[in-house]
Motif scaffolding. Structure first.
Motif, PDB file in Angstrom:
ATOM      1  N   GLN A 100     -48.454  24.298  21.015  1.00 53.33           N
ATOM      2  CA  GLN A 100     -48.874  22.996  21.636  1.00 53.33           C
ATOM      3  C   GLN A 100     -47.966  21.801  21.382  1.00 53.33           C
ATOM      4  OE1 GLN A 100     -50.717  25.543  21.028  1.00 53.33           O
ATOM      5  NE2 GLN A 100     -51.056  26.217  23.110  1.00 53.33           N
ATOM      6  N   SER A 101     -48.122  21.939  19.977  1.00 53.54           N
ATOM      7  CA  SER A 101     -47.468  20.513  19.214  1.00 53.54           C
ATOM      8  C   SER A 101     -45.835  20.931  18.899  1.00 53.54           C
ATOM      9  CB  SER A 101     -48.394  20.078  17.917  1.00 53.54           C
ATOM     10  OG  SER A 101     -48.153  21.118  16.883  1.00 53.54           O
ATOM     11  N   MET A 102     -45.640  22.161  18.814  1.00 55.91           N
ATOM     12  CA  MET A 102     -44.100  22.452  18.207  1.00 55.91           C
ATOM     13  C   MET A 102     -43.864  21.936  16.889  1.00 55.91           C
ATOM     14  SD  MET A 102     -42.800  24.342  20.458  1.00 55.91           S
ATOM     15  CE  MET A 102     -41.098  24.726  19.718  1.00 55.91           C
ATOM     16  N   ARG A 103     -44.966  22.216  16.040  1.00 55.22           N
ATOM     17  CA  ARG A 103     -44.886  21.775  14.848  1.00 55.22           C
ATOM     18  C   ARG A 103     -45.351  23.013  13.739  1.00 55.22           C
ATOM     19  NH1 ARG A 103     -43.303  16.756  12.601  1.00 55.22           N
ATOM     20  NH2 ARG A 103     -45.026  16.682  11.439  1.00 55.22           N
ATOM     21  N   ILE A 104     -44.279  22.908  12.574  1.00 55.57           N
ATOM     22  CA  ILE A 104     -44.860  23.712  11.583  1.00 55.57           C
ATOM     23  C   ILE A 104     -45.517  23.310  10.337  1.00 55.57           C
ATOM     24  CG2 ILE A 104     -42.580  23.474  10.794  1.00 55.57           C
ATOM     25  CD1 ILE A 104     -42.038  26.176   9.380  1.00 55.57           C
ATOM     26  N   GLN A 105     -46.460  23.941   9.767  1.00 60.03           N
ATOM     27  CA  GLN A 105     -47.195  23.828   8.630  1.00 60.03           C
ATOM     28  C   GLN A 105     -46.758  24.734   7.541  1.00 60.03           C
ATOM     29  OE1 GLN A 105     -50.878  21.318   8.661  1.00 60.03           O
ATOM     30  NE2 GLN A 105     -51.288  22.683  10.287  1.00 60.03           N
ATOM     31  N   GLU A 119     -38.151  24.911  16.419  1.00 61.57           N
ATOM     32  CA  GLU A 119     -37.669  25.400  17.551  1.00 61.57           C
ATOM     33  C   GLU A 119     -37.204  26.944  17.555  1.00 61.57           C
ATOM     34  OE1 GLU A 119     -34.062  23.929  19.509  1.00 61.57           O
ATOM     35  OE2 GLU A 119     -33.316  22.951  17.494  1.00 61.57           O
ATOM     36  N   ILE A 120     -37.386  27.553  18.537  1.00 64.32           N
ATOM     37  CA  ILE A 120     -36.823  28.910  18.420  1.00 64.32           C
ATOM     38  C   ILE A 120     -35.435  29.051  19.479  1.00 64.32           C
ATOM     39  CG2 ILE A 120     -37.208  31.270  19.306  1.00 64.32           C
ATOM     40  CD1 ILE A 120     -40.029  30.986  18.586  1.00 64.32           C
ATOM     41  N   TYR A 180     -35.771  27.621  13.964  1.00 58.94           N
ATOM     42  CA  TYR A 180     -35.036  26.485  12.960  1.00 58.94           C
ATOM     43  C   TYR A 180     -36.250  25.571  12.762  1.00 58.94           C
ATOM     44  CZ  TYR A 180     -30.400  27.814  14.183  1.00 58.94           C
ATOM     45  OH  TYR A 180     -29.213  28.687  14.416  1.00 58.94           O
ATOM     46  N   PHE A 181     -36.156  24.895  11.582  1.00 63.30           N
ATOM     47  CA  PHE A 181     -37.409  23.949  11.412  1.00 63.30           C
ATOM     48  C   PHE A 181     -36.734  22.999  10.274  1.00 63.30           C
ATOM     49  CE2 PHE A 181     -37.484  27.319   8.139  1.00 63.30           C
ATOM     50  CZ  PHE A 181     -37.968  26.633   6.823  1.00 63.30           C
ATOM     51  N   LYS A 231     -27.890  23.640  13.541  1.00 66.16           N
ATOM     52  CA  LYS A 231     -27.642  25.063  12.930  1.00 66.16           C
ATOM     53  C   LYS A 231     -27.652  24.653  11.197  1.00 66.16           C
ATOM     54  CE  LYS A 231     -25.657  27.658  16.690  1.00 66.16           C
ATOM     55  NZ  LYS A 231     -24.448  28.551  17.114  1.00 66.16           N
ATOM     56  N   LYS A 232     -27.637  23.734  10.775  1.00 65.90           N
ATOM     57  CA  LYS A 232     -27.621  23.468   9.482  1.00 65.90           C
ATOM     58  C   LYS A 232     -29.134  23.396   8.779  1.00 65.90           C
ATOM     59  CE  LYS A 232     -23.053  21.178   9.244  1.00 65.90           C
ATOM     60  NZ  LYS A 232     -22.405  19.906   8.971  1.00 65.90           N
ATOM     61  N   ARG A 233     -30.050  23.222   9.812  1.00 68.09           N
ATOM     62  CA  ARG A 233     -31.451  23.415   9.229  1.00 68.09           C
ATOM     63  C   ARG A 233     -31.814  24.704   8.709  1.00 68.09           C
ATOM     64  NH1 ARG A 233     -34.129  21.887  14.867  1.00 68.09           N
ATOM     65  NH2 ARG A 233     -32.391  23.261  15.508  1.00 68.09           N
ATOM     66  N   PRO A 234     -32.915  24.910   7.766  1.00 63.49           N
ATOM     67  CA  PRO A 234     -33.311  25.922   7.335  1.00 63.49           C
ATOM     68  C   PRO A 234     -34.053  26.709   8.604  1.00 63.49           C
ATOM     69  CG  PRO A 234     -34.476  24.283   6.117  1.00 63.49           C
ATOM     70  CD  PRO A 234     -33.698  23.364   7.099  1.00 63.49           C
TER      71      PRO A 234
END
Length: 278
Positions: free
Chosen positions: A177-182, A200-201, A208-209, A236-239
């Motif tokens: 819903q929020s497109m957030r990762i914790q 995002e997927i 990617y995050f 693509k340079k993100r973890p």
């Protein structure tokens, strides 16, 4: 950076296409574990009569070959990841060997990856109206070095368990819903450190995050702050996590650093009991 390295990885394959561990190797492993429980002078297995930690571990070791026999690599990972600490502790090697096999698969793209990972209203354990997303406890990690050594020199060249159970409670949350990762570490429900950010997927298998905030809790004190933007970590340079497997119970993932991690899904009751994201 510690959090990002600790939770590397994810790509998905179907359970039906998962490899089967060599039965002879599993039986040999079971025999070694069973043989490690020596009888005492009166004929009873050492530690078993008192019901203490040694006895519990001995019974887990002697039962493990029966419990895991016939399971494919995915089945072994799911069984061990969902079991108690004692059973996990005597089966770390089996978990490692299964992950090495899974890592060799050219996996199919996972079905409904986003919803499996991040939508609490989807799947067998769905909770209607829940907008917090899903929560995944980190169970086991294998380093890139051990994966390379196992593949190039053979499993026997990697000593010990081959990987390690994560020593503290670490739980990751993805919310569609929020497109957030914790990504948080929790100690006794009193101390916590939680990184959060957007995700995002892409390509139906790569997540990617990046983190833009850190929140800390020390007993009754809670505070947080925004993290400075890193202009070099874009696109693509993100973890990222490349998913090896994901269903309603476990996730198996390979991260940017090349290691593999296993998570198991946890519910609200677990979070309340452990003081995780409450």
């Amino acid at each position: 950076m510690y959090q990002q390295r600790a939770c590397s990885g994810l790509l998905s394959s179907t359970a039906g296409s998962a490899p089967t561990l060599a039965g002879s190797r599993r039986r040999e492993r079971g025999a070694r574990l069973g043989g490690a429980v020596a009888p005492s002078a009166n004929g009873a297995r050492g530690g078993a009569r008192g019901g203490g930690r040694g006895g519990v571990a001995a019974r887990a070791a002697s039962d493990r070959s029966v419990v895991l026999e016939g399971l494919d690599a995915i089945g072994v990972v799911k069984k061990i990841a969902s079991s108690g600490r004692v059973f996990q502790s005597v089966n770390g090697r089996e978990l490692f060997e299964s992950l090495v096999e899974i890592n060799k698969i050219k996996a199919n793209k996972p079905e409904e990856l986003m919803r499996t990972l991040a939508d609490a209203t989807y799947g067998p354990s769905k909770v209607e109206g829940d907008e917090e997303g899903n929560f995944w406890k980190l169970v086991f990690t294998v380093s890139k070095a051990n994966l390379i050594k196992a593949n190039s020199e053979g499993l026997n060249e990697v000593k010990g368990n081959g990987g390690s159970y994560f020593p503290v409670t670490a739980v990751q949350n993805w919310c569609m819903q929020s497109m957030r990762i914790q990504n948080g570490i929790f100690i006794l429900g009193l101390v916590s450190m939680v990184f959060s950010g957007d995700f995002e997927i892409a390509y139906d298998r790569i997540l990617y995050f990046d983190f833009d905030r850190l929140d800390l809790k020390l007993g009754p004190l809670a505070f947080g702050f925004d993290l400075p933007a890193n202009e070099t970590r874009v696109g693509k340079k993100r973890p990222f996590f490349v998913f090896l497997y994901a269903d309603d119970e476990v996730c198996i993932a390979r991260g940017r650093g090349g290691g593999i991690a296993v998570w198991k899904k946890v519910d609200r009751q677990y979070r309340e009991d452990e003081g995780v994201y409450v």
